[in-house]
Design a protein around this motif. Structure first.
Motif, short mmCIF file in Angstrom:
data_model
loop_
_atom_site.label_atom_id
_atom_site.label_comp_id
_atom_site.label_asym_id
_atom_site.label_seq_id
_atom_site.Cartn_x
_atom_site.Cartn_y
_atom_site.Cartn_z
N ALA A 1 0.86 -1.19 0.00
CA ALA A 1 0.00 0.00 0.00
C ALA A 1 0.89 1.23 0.00
CB ALA A 1 -0.89 0.02 1.24
N ASP A 2 0.73 2.08 -1.01
CA ASP A 2 1.45 3.34 -0.95
C ASP A 2 0.66 4.32 -0.08
OD1 ASP A 2 -0.48 4.66 -2.48
OD2 ASP A 2 0.57 4.26 -4.36
N LEU A 3 1.15 5.52 0.05
CA LEU A 3 0.55 6.43 1.02
C LEU A 3 -0.86 6.87 0.64
CD1 LEU A 3 3.65 8.61 1.93
CD2 LEU A 3 2.66 6.68 3.20
N ALA A 4 -1.24 6.65 -0.62
CA ALA A 4 -2.58 7.05 -1.06
C ALA A 4 -3.53 5.87 -1.19
CB ALA A 4 -2.49 7.79 -2.39
N THR A 5 -3.06 4.67 -0.87
CA THR A 5 -3.91 3.49 -1.04
C THR A 5 -4.99 3.46 0.04
OG1 THR A 5 -2.06 2.25 -1.97
CG2 THR A 5 -3.92 0.97 -1.14
N THR A 6 -6.22 3.26 -0.39
CA THR A 6 -7.30 3.23 0.59
C THR A 6 -7.44 1.84 1.22
OG1 THR A 6 -9.01 2.58 -1.00
CG2 THR A 6 -8.60 4.96 -0.71
N LEU A 7 -8.07 1.85 2.38
CA LEU A 7 -8.36 0.58 3.04
C LEU A 7 -9.23 -0.30 2.15
CD1 LEU A 7 -8.30 -1.23 5.55
CD2 LEU A 7 -10.20 0.13 6.47
N LEU A 8 -10.17 0.31 1.45
CA LEU A 8 -11.05 -0.48 0.57
C LEU A 8 -10.24 -1.20 -0.50
CD1 LEU A 8 -13.92 -1.32 -0.27
CD2 LEU A 8 -14.00 0.75 -1.69
N THR A 9 -9.27 -0.52 -1.07
CA THR A 9 -8.44 -1.16 -2.10
C THR A 9 -7.66 -2.33 -1.52
OG1 THR A 9 -8.29 0.83 -3.44
CG2 THR A 9 -6.49 -0.74 -3.66
N VAL A 10 -7.12 -2.13 -0.33
CA VAL A 10 -6.40 -3.23 0.32
C VAL A 10 -7.34 -4.41 0.56
CG1 VAL A 10 -5.33 -3.94 2.49
CG2 VAL A 10 -4.61 -1.83 1.38
N LEU A 11 -8.50 -4.12 1.09
CA LEU A 11 -9.43 -5.20 1.43
C LEU A 11 -9.85 -5.97 0.17
CD1 LEU A 11 -11.73 -3.40 4.02
CD2 LEU A 11 -9.93 -5.08 4.49
N ARG A 12 -10.30 -5.25 -0.82
CA ARG A 12 -10.86 -5.92 -1.99
C ARG A 12 -9.80 -6.45 -2.95
NH1 ARG A 12 -16.17 -5.58 -3.19
NH2 ARG A 12 -15.62 -5.93 -5.38
N ASP A 13 -8.81 -5.60 -3.25
CA ASP A 13 -7.90 -5.93 -4.34
C ASP A 13 -6.67 -6.72 -3.87
OD1 ASP A 13 -9.77 -4.48 -5.69
OD2 ASP A 13 -8.53 -2.69 -5.93
N GLU A 14 -6.27 -6.51 -2.61
CA GLU A 14 -5.10 -7.24 -2.10
C GLU A 14 -5.54 -8.49 -1.36
OE1 GLU A 14 -1.48 -6.51 -1.33
OE2 GLU A 14 -1.58 -5.45 -3.23
N LEU A 15 -6.54 -8.34 -0.51
CA LEU A 15 -6.91 -9.45 0.38
C LEU A 15 -8.13 -10.22 -0.12
CD1 LEU A 15 -6.35 -7.62 3.80
CD2 LEU A 15 -4.81 -9.21 2.63
N HIS A 16 -8.77 -9.72 -1.16
CA HIS A 16 -9.94 -10.38 -1.75
C HIS A 16 -11.07 -10.57 -0.75
CE1 HIS A 16 -7.31 -10.76 -5.13
NE2 HIS A 16 -6.45 -11.45 -4.42
#
Ligand code: FES
Ligand code: FES
Length: 172
Positions: free
Chosen positions: A28-43
């Motif tokens: 996650a870079d400094l602008a990455t949202t929690l939603l992106t992490v949840l959905r796109d990284e952690l599925h």
């Protein structure tokens, strides 16, 4: 000749988050949202990407026990703050009661808003085990539903509160 300074872009940023009680080391870079992490990284796809700008509430998760819009929350801002998605709350008695009440009341149609509604309602019942209609409507006022007209959702949350109260002998 001095070495070129390290560019911020050259650094692959990672962050460790507590997601549903499990340590997750994610990119996650400094602008990455929690939603992106949840959905796109952690599925973990229960939190929905609706408006992606803080309006609809479909992306709601709990951070520190408080409902938050994950599309507006930066992943780096969630370090050492427990994040609970619907997936991580499914087995709590409160969420089980909410799921039963939503199903019994027909409190969803397309279902797109439902995960966010359930997470917001879960936090409400944690703070107020017996909310009146106005309190439920206030708690869910940031969660938009295009289908139901809200009445059945509000009734379902109150039914869940009643069931939880009965299950705990009226002391919840
Ligand atoms: S997707 Fe986050 S508020 Fe709509
Ligand atoms: S059930 Fe369709 S948006 Fe709420």
């Amino acid at each position: 000749m001095s070495a070129a300074p390290t560019s911020a872009k050259a650094v692959a940023l990672r962050v460790e988050l507590d997601i549903n009680g499990v340590a997750a080391d994610v990119r996650a870079d400094l602008a990455t949202t929690l939603l992106t992490v949840l959905r796109d990284e952690l599925h973990l796809t229960a939190a929905k990407r609706g408006c992606n700008q803080g309006v609809c509430g479909a992306c709601t998760v709990e951070v520190d026990g408080v409902p938050m819009r994950s599309c507006l929350s930066l992943a780096h801002g969630c370090v050492e703050r427990p994040v609970r998605t619907l997936e991580g709350l499914l087995e709590t008695p409160r969420m089980q009661a909410l799921q039963r009440a939503f199903a019994a009341s027909g409190a969803f149609q397309c279902g797109f808003c439902t995960p966010g509604m359930l997470v917001a309602a879960h936090a409400l019942l944690a703070a107020d085990p017996n909310p009146d209609e106005a309190a439920v409507r206030r708690a869910l006022s940031g969660n938009l539903c295009r289908c139901t007209g809200y009445a059945r959702i509000v009734a379902a949350v109150r039914d869940a509160a009643t069931a939880l109260g009965a299950a705990s002998g009226g002391t919840a």
